[in-house]
Structure formats: C-alpha cells, structure tokens
Design an enzyme around this catalytic site. Structure first.
Site, mmCIF file in Angstrom:
data_model
loop_
_atom_site.group_PDB
_atom_site.id
_atom_site.type_symbol
_atom_site.label_atom_id
_atom_site.label_comp_id
_atom_site.label_asym_id
_atom_site.label_seq_id
_atom_site.Cartn_x
_atom_site.Cartn_y
_atom_site.Cartn_z
ATOM 1 N N ARG A 102 29.149 -24.105 13.017
ATOM 2 C CA ARG A 102 27.797 -24.821 13.831
ATOM 3 C C ARG A 102 28.118 -26.017 14.350
ATOM 4 O O ARG A 102 29.201 -26.695 13.908
ATOM 5 C CB ARG A 102 26.501 -24.876 12.778
ATOM 6 C CG ARG A 102 26.718 -25.441 11.383
ATOM 7 C CD ARG A 102 25.622 -26.252 11.042
ATOM 8 N NE ARG A 102 25.530 -27.198 11.924
ATOM 9 C CZ ARG A 102 26.233 -28.446 11.956
ATOM 10 N NH1 ARG A 102 27.273 -28.735 11.230
ATOM 11 N NH2 ARG A 102 25.922 -29.597 12.890
ATOM 12 N N GLY A 148 30.206 -28.789 19.243
ATOM 13 C CA GLY A 148 31.655 -28.778 19.580
ATOM 14 C C GLY A 148 32.586 -27.928 18.897
ATOM 15 O O GLY A 148 33.467 -27.281 19.476
ATOM 16 N N ARG A 166 24.180 -17.608 20.266
ATOM 17 C CA ARG A 166 23.230 -18.637 20.419
ATOM 18 C C ARG A 166 22.989 -19.212 21.592
ATOM 19 O O ARG A 166 23.945 -19.370 22.586
ATOM 20 C CB ARG A 166 23.725 -19.955 19.380
ATOM 21 C CG ARG A 166 23.841 -19.461 17.657
ATOM 22 C CD ARG A 166 24.067 -20.681 16.905
ATOM 23 N NE ARG A 166 22.580 -21.544 16.906
ATOM 24 C CZ ARG A 166 22.631 -22.799 16.148
ATOM 25 N NH1 ARG A 166 23.851 -23.292 15.703
ATOM 26 N NH2 ARG A 166 21.608 -23.275 15.900
ATOM 27 N N CYS A 177 20.750 -34.891 11.923
ATOM 28 C CA CYS A 177 21.416 -33.680 11.906
ATOM 29 C C CYS A 177 23.152 -33.847 11.597
ATOM 30 O O CYS A 177 23.147 -34.856 10.646
ATOM 31 C CB CYS A 177 21.452 -32.910 13.469
ATOM 32 S SG CYS A 177 22.195 -31.114 13.283
ATOM 33 N N ASP A 218 23.521 -31.127 22.221
ATOM 34 C CA ASP A 218 23.893 -29.652 22.634
ATOM 35 C C ASP A 218 24.042 -29.174 24.017
ATOM 36 O O ASP A 218 24.873 -28.501 24.419
ATOM 37 C CB ASP A 218 22.857 -28.661 21.761
ATOM 38 C CG ASP A 218 22.933 -28.639 20.175
ATOM 39 O OD1 ASP A 218 22.491 -29.509 19.781
ATOM 40 O OD2 ASP A 218 23.912 -28.015 19.772
ATOM 41 N N ASN A 270 18.991 -31.673 21.776
ATOM 42 C CA ASN A 270 19.812 -31.821 20.427
ATOM 43 C C ASN A 270 18.917 -31.189 19.278
ATOM 44 O O ASN A 270 17.777 -30.963 19.676
ATOM 45 C CB ASN A 270 19.932 -33.318 20.176
ATOM 46 C CG ASN A 270 20.937 -33.370 18.978
ATOM 47 O OD1 ASN A 270 21.941 -32.658 18.925
ATOM 48 N ND2 ASN A 270 20.651 -34.318 17.953
ATOM 49 N N LYS A 271 19.322 -31.325 18.102
ATOM 50 C CA LYS A 271 18.426 -30.814 16.972
ATOM 51 C C LYS A 271 17.147 -31.217 16.923
ATOM 52 O O LYS A 271 16.780 -32.122 17.142
ATOM 53 C CB LYS A 271 19.212 -31.462 15.774
ATOM 54 C CG LYS A 271 18.605 -30.963 14.521
ATOM 55 C CD LYS A 271 18.524 -29.320 14.043
ATOM 56 C CE LYS A 271 19.674 -28.402 14.683
ATOM 57 N NZ LYS A 271 19.757 -27.246 14.854
HETATM 58 C C1 RUB Z 1 23.818 -29.166 15.597
HETATM 59 C C2 RUB Z 1 23.329 -30.321 16.338
HETATM 60 C C3 RUB Z 1 24.180 -31.488 16.806
HETATM 61 C C4 RUB Z 1 24.926 -31.379 17.908
HETATM 62 C C5 RUB Z 1 26.156 -32.092 18.361
HETATM 63 O O1 RUB Z 1 22.809 -28.311 15.637
HETATM 64 O O2 RUB Z 1 22.313 -30.391 16.982
HETATM 65 O O3 RUB Z 1 23.685 -32.619 16.855
HETATM 66 O O4 RUB Z 1 25.506 -29.852 18.207
HETATM 67 O O5 RUB Z 1 27.171 -31.885 17.372
HETATM 68 P P1 RUB Z 1 23.219 -26.786 14.874
HETATM 69 P P2 RUB Z 1 28.833 -32.237 17.691
HETATM 70 O O6 RUB Z 1 23.560 -27.157 13.373
HETATM 71 O O7 RUB Z 1 21.975 -26.031 14.890
HETATM 72 O O8 RUB Z 1 24.381 -25.936 15.146
HETATM 73 O O9 RUB Z 1 28.843 -33.666 18.152
HETATM 74 O O10 RUB Z 1 29.283 -31.796 16.349
HETATM 75 O O11 RUB Z 1 29.139 -31.326 18.986
#
Ligand code: RUB
Length: 312
Positions: A19, A22, A62, A130, A199, A209-210
């Site tokens: 999850r 990235g 997703r 998150c 996201d 985002n979350k």
């Molecule tokens: C994760 C989430 C993160 C972004 C960015 O949601 O909302 O804030 O994906 O993360 P989930 P990153 O847990 O539902 O995937 O900076 O690691 O890409």
C-alpha cells in the site's frame, strides 16, 4: 497470467498488503517486469497481448492512486515506441522500462526529502496523516540534518496506517506523538506545518489523499498553519486535464465494524478524500516546489499533452 508472483502482487495491492501510492506504482512495474521475463509467448503480438492482460489486471486492483496507471503507462509506452520490433527487443524494453520506473521512483522520494527539508525549520512542530514515504522522507531528512522537530501523527482510521508512521519516525529518533483523527483540531494550534503525501493530484491542484486529509487541511487553514503536500511527479493525474474525476475508492464496511452487529445500518467506507487547492500552500515534487496552481502546467509538460488528446 503466467508468473505466480504477478498474481500475488495484484492480490497484495488489492488487499493493501502492498500500500501507499509510490509502493503500489513500483509494485506494478515489478509485476510487469516479471510478466515480461516469464512470458512464454512465441510472437511479438502474443507478448504484447500478455503484457496488456497483466496491465489491465493490475489496473483493476485499486482505483484512486494514479501512480498505478502512470507506472503501467510508463512501461507500456516504452513498448509502443518499439512498435514492430521482435520479441527479444520487446522483452528487453519492458524489463528496462520497469527498472527505470522503479529507480526513478526511489530517487524521487529521496530528492523530495532533501527539497522538502529546506522548508522545515529548527524547532518546528509537524503533523502528518496516514503513512506516506514522501512526507516521512521530508520529516526524517530535516531531523537527520540536526533540526529539532517533533511530529503529531494521526491514527488514520480505519486501516490505522498512522501506526506504521509512528513506528518509522520513532525508530529514526524523531519525537513522535500519536493522536486519534478527531484530535486534529484540538492540537492544530501547537503545529507549525502539516506535511502529507498524495495518491493523485488533479490539474486544478486539488490533492487526493487518505480520508481525513481534507479535514486536517480545513483545520490548518482555520488556524493559519501551513499545509504541505509531498508527491512525486507521477502522482499528477493526466486524465484530470480533460475533466476526468478521480475515483474515490470505497472499501468493505468490515474494515470499520462487523456489519452484522448493526442490522439496518448502512456503513460507508470511502478511503480517500479531496483537499481543494485553496487549502494547499505548496507541493514538494522531485522537480522542485510548486504552488497547486502550477499542477495544470506540470501535467501538460510531463505527459506532453496536446489539446484534444485523451489521456488515461
Ligand atoms: C496511503 C496514502 C498515502 C499516499 C502517499 O493510502 O493515502 O498518503 O499513498 O504515500 P493507502 P506515498 O494506505 O490506502 O494505500 O508518499 O508513500 O506514495
């Protein structure tokens, strides 16, 4: 689907074992690389069909994080450029494009940490939501540079990714406070800067985002606390340039409570929300810091978009 790891990766994205936008993008690139390596196709057309099938299976896992289609697009664009090539060339192209995406993505997170840390001052109290590798890279880099920072981390119901963040931050030595999501406004006046990941980022600068991010942004706005978003350029959503809306994923109610305990009650579980650009002070990308109003230009440049062209 060929290689069993391809199916496993898709399943793990769906069930959120893998999850974070990235990581999901890098996992998709890895799955395409494995599919290319293990393909038993005997013709170029057969190979391309297999890759296409894997790509659409990955895309169905997703819907919200655009890092997933952008990663898939990055790899398949490499194949399109080799139109008419033989099987060996196509296989090599798929593998090297996947490797390139993964390398570029890891590098981007590191660079964002360095660029973002410049905007963190000694003594800052930060807040994050998150679990975002990009947001944590900014915080950890600032801390490693000797800046005395402390961080409020929200629990981030229902999946509680905040617990991953507090573990990671406290392991790095950063003074960390865990709070429930509903305590954000209570503490916001103690905070100097909010730093979250993304996201997807739309062409108008809105940040997806979350779930709960937009409430934090609202509280930050009210208290005049800065709100930063840390995101790699493949989090910008090309489809939004031509008016597509980012789909907000709704996950099963079981992630919140056992529905049987509440007969006749509807339970909704959207897991992302949209923060309007007015509440975002800046976006930290690996290409530099931009205001949300520059999202349109960034998407145009990145995807070499021409008016009339349909992007994912
Ligand atoms: C994760 C989430 C993160 C972004 C960015 O949601 O909302 O804030 O994906 O993360 P989930 P990153 O847990 O539902 O995937 O900076 O690691 O890409």
């Amino acid at each position: 689907m060929g290689h069993p790891d391809v199916k496993r990766i898709a399943r793990e994205i769906r069930t959120m074992k893998i999850r974070g936008a990235g990581r999901v993008g890098r996992a998709a690139a890895t799955a395409l690389k494995l599919a290319a390596k293990s393909s038993k196709a005997s013709t170029s057309a057969g190979f391309l069909k297999e890759i296409e099938e894997v790509a659409s299976h990955l895309l169905s896992t997703r819907p919200t994080a655009v890092s997933l289609p952008n990663a898939v697009r990055f790899v398949t664009l490499g194949l399109k450029r080799e139109r008419g090539a033989d099987l060996v060339t196509l296989r090599r192209a798929a593998i090297s494009r996947a490797d390139e995406f993964i390398r570029m993505s890891r590098m981007a997170v590191k660079t964002i940490g360095e660029i973002g840390a410049r905007r963190v001052s000694d003594g800052d109290v930060l807040m994050t939501h998150c679990n975002s590798d990009c947001a944590l890279a900014v915080i950890k880099t600032a801390f490693e540079q000797g800046k005395h920072v402390e961080v409020f981390v929200t629990e981030s119901r229902p999946a509680r990714q905040g617990l991953i963040s507090v573990r990671e931050l406290s392991r790095a030595g950063v003074p960390t406070t865990l709070i429930v999501d509903s305590a954000v406004r209570h503490f916001i006046r103690d905070v100097d800067k909010v730093i979250v990941g993304a996201d997807s980022i739309a062409a108008n600068g809105a940040v997806i985002n979350k779930i709960g991010t937009s409430q934090i942004a609202l509280a930050a706005h009210e208290a005049r606390v800065l709100f930063f978003v840390a995101a790699e350029s493949y989090k910008f959503h090309p489809g939004t340039l031509v008016g597509r809306l980012v789909e907000i994923e709704e996950r099963p109610p079981e992630e919140i409570v056992k529905p049987k305990r509440f007969p006749r009650v509807k339970i909704r579980n959207p897991v992302f929300d949209v923060t309007p650009p007015d509440y975002v002070d800046l976006i930290i990308t690996e290409r530099g810091i931009i205001p949300p109003s520059a999202a349109y230009t960034i998407i145009q440049e990145l995807f070499e978009w021409r008016p009339g062209e349909e992007l994912i």
